[in-house]
Scaffold this motif. Structure first.
Motif, PDB file in Angstrom:
ATOM      1  N   PRO A   1       0.836  -1.200   0.000  1.00 35.04           N
ATOM      2  CA  PRO A   1       0.000   0.000   0.000  1.00 35.04           C
ATOM      3  C   PRO A   1       0.869   1.248   0.000  1.00 35.04           C
ATOM      4  N   LYS A   2       0.446   2.238  -0.739  1.00 33.67           N
ATOM      5  CA  LYS A   2       1.208   3.487  -0.787  1.00 33.67           C
ATOM      6  C   LYS A   2       1.102   4.179   0.558  1.00 33.67           C
ATOM      7  N   VAL A   3       2.164   4.846   0.957  1.00 36.91           N
ATOM      8  CA  VAL A   3       2.110   5.602   2.199  1.00 36.91           C
ATOM      9  C   VAL A   3       1.944   7.073   1.818  1.00 36.91           C
ATOM     10  N   PHE A   4       0.838   7.651   2.240  1.00 35.06           N
ATOM     11  CA  PHE A   4       0.609   9.058   1.947  1.00 35.06           C
ATOM     12  C   PHE A   4       1.008   9.879   3.154  1.00 35.06           C
ATOM     13  N   ARG A   5       1.765  10.894   2.895  1.00 35.09           N
ATOM     14  CA  ARG A   5       2.353  11.626   3.988  1.00 35.09           C
ATOM     15  C   ARG A   5       2.491  13.087   3.586  1.00 35.09           C
ATOM     16  N   VAL A   6       2.200  13.974   4.526  1.00 34.25           N
ATOM     17  CA  VAL A   6       2.520  15.377   4.313  1.00 34.25           C
ATOM     18  C   VAL A   6       3.971  15.524   4.735  1.00 34.25           C
ATOM     19  N   ALA A   7       4.845  15.761   3.771  1.00 38.47           N
ATOM     20  CA  ALA A   7       6.275  15.788   4.069  1.00 38.47           C
ATOM     21  C   ALA A   7       6.743  17.180   4.446  1.00 38.47           C
ATOM     22  N   ALA A   8       6.020  18.191   3.964  1.00 38.07           N
ATOM     23  CA  ALA A   8       6.476  19.560   4.220  1.00 38.07           C
ATOM     24  C   ALA A   8       5.302  20.526   4.334  1.00 38.07           C
ATOM     25  N   ILE A   9       5.475  21.510   5.177  1.00 34.48           N
ATOM     26  CA  ILE A   9       4.478  22.575   5.315  1.00 34.48           C
ATOM     27  C   ILE A   9       5.209  23.901   5.108  1.00 34.48           C
ATOM     28  N   VAL A  10       4.718  24.675   4.159  1.00 34.90           N
ATOM     29  CA  VAL A  10       5.343  25.971   3.892  1.00 34.90           C
ATOM     30  C   VAL A  10       4.420  27.064   4.422  1.00 34.90           C
ATOM     31  N   ILE A  11       4.956  27.875   5.313  1.00 30.81           N
ATOM     32  CA  ILE A  11       4.194  28.993   5.878  1.00 30.81           C
ATOM     33  C   ILE A  11       4.717  30.268   5.230  1.00 30.81           C
ATOM     34  N   ASP A  12       3.800  30.995   4.628  1.00 24.27           N
ATOM     35  CA  ASP A  12       4.199  32.178   3.867  1.00 24.27           C
ATOM     36  C   ASP A  12       3.614  33.450   4.477  1.00 24.27           C
ATOM     37  N   PRO A  13       4.402  34.170   5.307  1.00 18.45           N
ATOM     38  CA  PRO A  13       3.894  35.447   5.809  1.00 18.45           C
ATOM     39  C   PRO A  13       3.905  36.465   4.666  1.00 18.45           C
ATOM     40  N   GLY A  14       2.746  36.969   4.312  1.00 16.99           N
ATOM     41  CA  GLY A  14       2.621  37.873   3.162  1.00 16.99           C
ATOM     42  C   GLY A  14       3.453  39.141   3.321  1.00 16.99           C
ATOM     43  N   HIS A  15       3.782  39.755   2.154  1.00 13.77           N
ATOM     44  CA  HIS A  15       4.463  41.065   2.128  1.00 13.77           C
ATOM     45  C   HIS A  15       5.830  41.041   2.815  1.00 13.77           C
ATOM     46  N   GLY A  16       6.280  42.181   3.349  1.00 10.62           N
ATOM     47  CA  GLY A  16       7.597  42.266   3.983  1.00 10.62           C
ATOM     48  C   GLY A  16       8.475  43.310   3.329  1.00 10.62           C
ATOM     49  N   GLY A  17       9.421  43.864   4.099  1.00  8.39           N
ATOM     50  CA  GLY A  17      10.344  44.878   3.592  1.00  8.39           C
ATOM     51  C   GLY A  17       9.598  46.103   3.082  1.00  8.39           C
ATOM     52  N   LYS A  18       9.917  46.502   1.838  1.00  9.61           N
ATOM     53  CA  LYS A  18       9.303  47.731   1.278  1.00  9.61           C
ATOM     54  C   LYS A  18       7.793  47.580   1.069  1.00  9.61           C
ATOM     55  N   ASP A  19       7.318  46.335   1.089  1.00  8.19           N
ATOM     56  CA  ASP A  19       5.887  46.091   0.899  1.00  8.19           C
ATOM     57  C   ASP A  19       5.237  45.793   2.251  1.00  8.19           C
ATOM     58  N   SER A  20       4.537  46.817   2.800  1.00  8.63           N
ATOM     59  CA  SER A  20       3.941  46.673   4.134  1.00  8.63           C
ATOM     60  C   SER A  20       2.633  45.919   4.111  1.00  8.63           C
ATOM     61  N   GLY A  21       2.038  45.776   2.914  1.00  4.28           N
ATOM     62  CA  GLY A  21       0.691  45.230   2.860  1.00  4.28           C
ATOM     63  C   GLY A  21      -0.270  46.285   3.380  1.00  4.28           C
ATOM     64  N   ALA A  22      -1.368  45.864   3.977  1.00  2.00           N
ATOM     65  CA  ALA A  22      -2.308  46.835   4.544  1.00  2.00           C
ATOM     66  C   ALA A  22      -1.639  47.512   5.725  1.00  2.00           C
ATOM     67  N   SER A  23      -1.686  48.845   5.753  1.00  2.00           N
ATOM     68  CA  SER A  23      -0.976  49.568   6.807  1.00  2.00           C
ATOM     69  C   SER A  23      -1.781  50.803   7.229  1.00  2.00           C
ATOM     70  N   TYR A  24      -2.090  50.914   8.511  1.00  2.00           N
ATOM     71  CA  TYR A  24      -2.929  52.001   9.013  1.00  2.00           C
ATOM     72  C   TYR A  24      -2.346  52.551  10.308  1.00  2.00           C
ATOM     73  N   VAL A  25      -2.545  53.853  10.520  1.00  2.00           N
ATOM     74  CA  VAL A  25      -2.150  54.428  11.808  1.00  2.00           C
ATOM     75  C   VAL A  25      -3.408  54.518  12.670  1.00  2.00           C
ATOM     76  N   HIS A  26      -3.349  53.878  13.814  1.00  2.00           N
ATOM     77  CA  HIS A  26      -4.480  53.884  14.737  1.00  2.00           C
ATOM     78  C   HIS A  26      -4.037  54.439  16.078  1.00  2.00           C
ATOM     79  N   THR A  27      -4.989  54.975  16.809  1.00  2.00           N
ATOM     80  CA  THR A  27      -4.685  55.385  18.183  1.00  2.00           C
ATOM     81  C   THR A  27      -5.104  54.246  19.097  1.00  2.00           C
ATOM     82  N   ILE A  28      -4.087  53.579  19.652  1.00  2.00           N
ATOM     83  CA  ILE A  28      -4.348  52.436  20.526  1.00  2.00           C
ATOM     84  C   ILE A  28      -3.813  52.752  21.913  1.00  2.00           C
TER      85      ILE A  28
END
Ligand SMILES: [Zn+2]
Length: 346
Positions: A108-135
């Motif tokens: 029987p074939k063995v099915f396995r998740v061998a790798a998980i890639v986590i990709d945090p969006g944006h970064g560096g010069k690309d901030s993604g959504a960016s807002y100034v809030h008063t917290i």
């Protein structure tokens, strides 16, 4: 209608056509199906079919003198033909196919998740959504790139601890810019065994013109979108006639897996943070990172940076921890089901 259903319906029509009297030197398709207790998936455009029994698949094409077993083993045979419109298998070919489908000693074939890639969006010069809030009386810039990096790092630690034998990878570990197309490339080039799976999770935070918009949502790739998952280059020239059908089957498999993964993550987020924010449900779309990843992939929007209340929560470590735990639970439920199934091929 799913591709598989389409094939099956056409398969049924064909089956009726095949119920015509058989010819002695040939085995009718219906006979072969009944004898081997296999099912047919039929692609009318390519005149190509797949006989499926348990985890064994035999691909044949009308007038092509070979069949392909489990996407890799080629057996030269006398070509399947049409007689009076019905599909017939030369007796020697039927014999080969019976032997393959009735083989019980295939491990029987063995099915396995061998790798998980986590990709945090944006970064560096690309901030993604960016807002100034008063917290808490202070003016603070809340940026998507920071929230998702913080979240991704937490998720990375938890997944690594739980799955020491799997590759757990971040597409970025700090505030650096990585081009969109380079992110799935990182995942696509992880070396794994043929039946091993890689899962891709892209993390993002949302923004809206409406400051009231809030909630989480999980995206997966539009089921009809077609990537080049199986190409002549990847399987060899001799398969060129059936590359499309092999690609369709792969797409269907990845869609099933992505929908399941998206659903697991969304339902975990619902239990974790559903009381304070909205469940905007799972959705289909053609995001570039998901489109380019050649594997089950989802994109999670964890909340709205444009909403003061939600941005405040997303800057709170305890809240982010809840989101992290929910995504972790969703992923581990998915892995459990994937590894216990036969890779969802049944
Ligand atoms: Zn984003």
């Amino acid at each position: 209608m799913s591709l598989l259903k389409k094939y099956c319906l056409l398969g049924a029509a064909l089956w009726i056509a095949c119920a015509a009297p058989a010819f002695s030197e040939y085995t009718a398709l219906s006979t072969l199906l009944a004898e081997t207790a296999s099912k047919l998936e039929w692609n009318p455009l390519l005149e190509s079919g797949v006989l499926v029994k348990d985890t064994t698949q035999v691909v044949f094409t009308v007038n092509v003198p070979w069949v392909i077993v489990n996407g890799s083993r080629r057996i030269n045979v006398d070509a399947v033909r049409r007689q009076h419109g019905a599909l017939v298998f030369p007796e020697s070919t039927a014999k080969e196919i019976r032997a393959v489908l009735e083989q019980t000693d295939i491990p029987p074939k063995v099915f396995r998740v061998a790798a998980i890639v986590i990709d945090p969006g944006h970064g560096g010069k690309d901030s993604g959504a960016s807002y100034v809030h008063t917290i808490n009386g202070k003016s603070i810039r809340v940026s998507e790139k920071d929230i998702v990096l913080n979240l991704a790092k937490k998720l990375h630690v938890t997944l690594k601890a739980r799955y020491p034998d799997k590759v757990i990878l971040l597409t970025r570990e700090n505030d650096t810019y990585i081009a969109l197309e380079d992110r799935p490339y990182i995942a696509n080039t992880i070396p794994v065994k043929p039946d091993d799976a890689i899962v891709y999770i892209s993390l993002h935070a949302n923004a809206s013109m409406s400051s009231a918009a809030k909630g989480f949502e999980v995206w997966y790739l539009t089921p009809n979108y077609r990537r080049d998952l199986v190409t002549t280059a990847s399987v060899g020239k001799e398969y060129s006639e059936i590359v499309t059908i092999m690609n369709d089957m792969k797409e269907e498999e990845f869609t099933r897996e992505s929908v399941l993964l998206a659903g697991e993550i969304a339902s975990q987020l619902e239990s974790a943070i559903g009381a304070v924010t909205e469940n905007r449900k799972i959705k289909e779309g053609e995001w570039l990172v998901v489109r380019k990843a050649k594997m089950p992939a989802v994109l999670v929007e964890v909340g709205f940076v444009s909403n003061l209340e939600e941005a405040t929560r997303l800057m709170d470590d305890a809240y982010l921890q809840k989101i992290e735990k929910a995504i972790y639970n969703g992923v581990s439920h998915f892995i459990e089901q994937f590894e216990q199934s036969k890779g969802f091929t049944e």
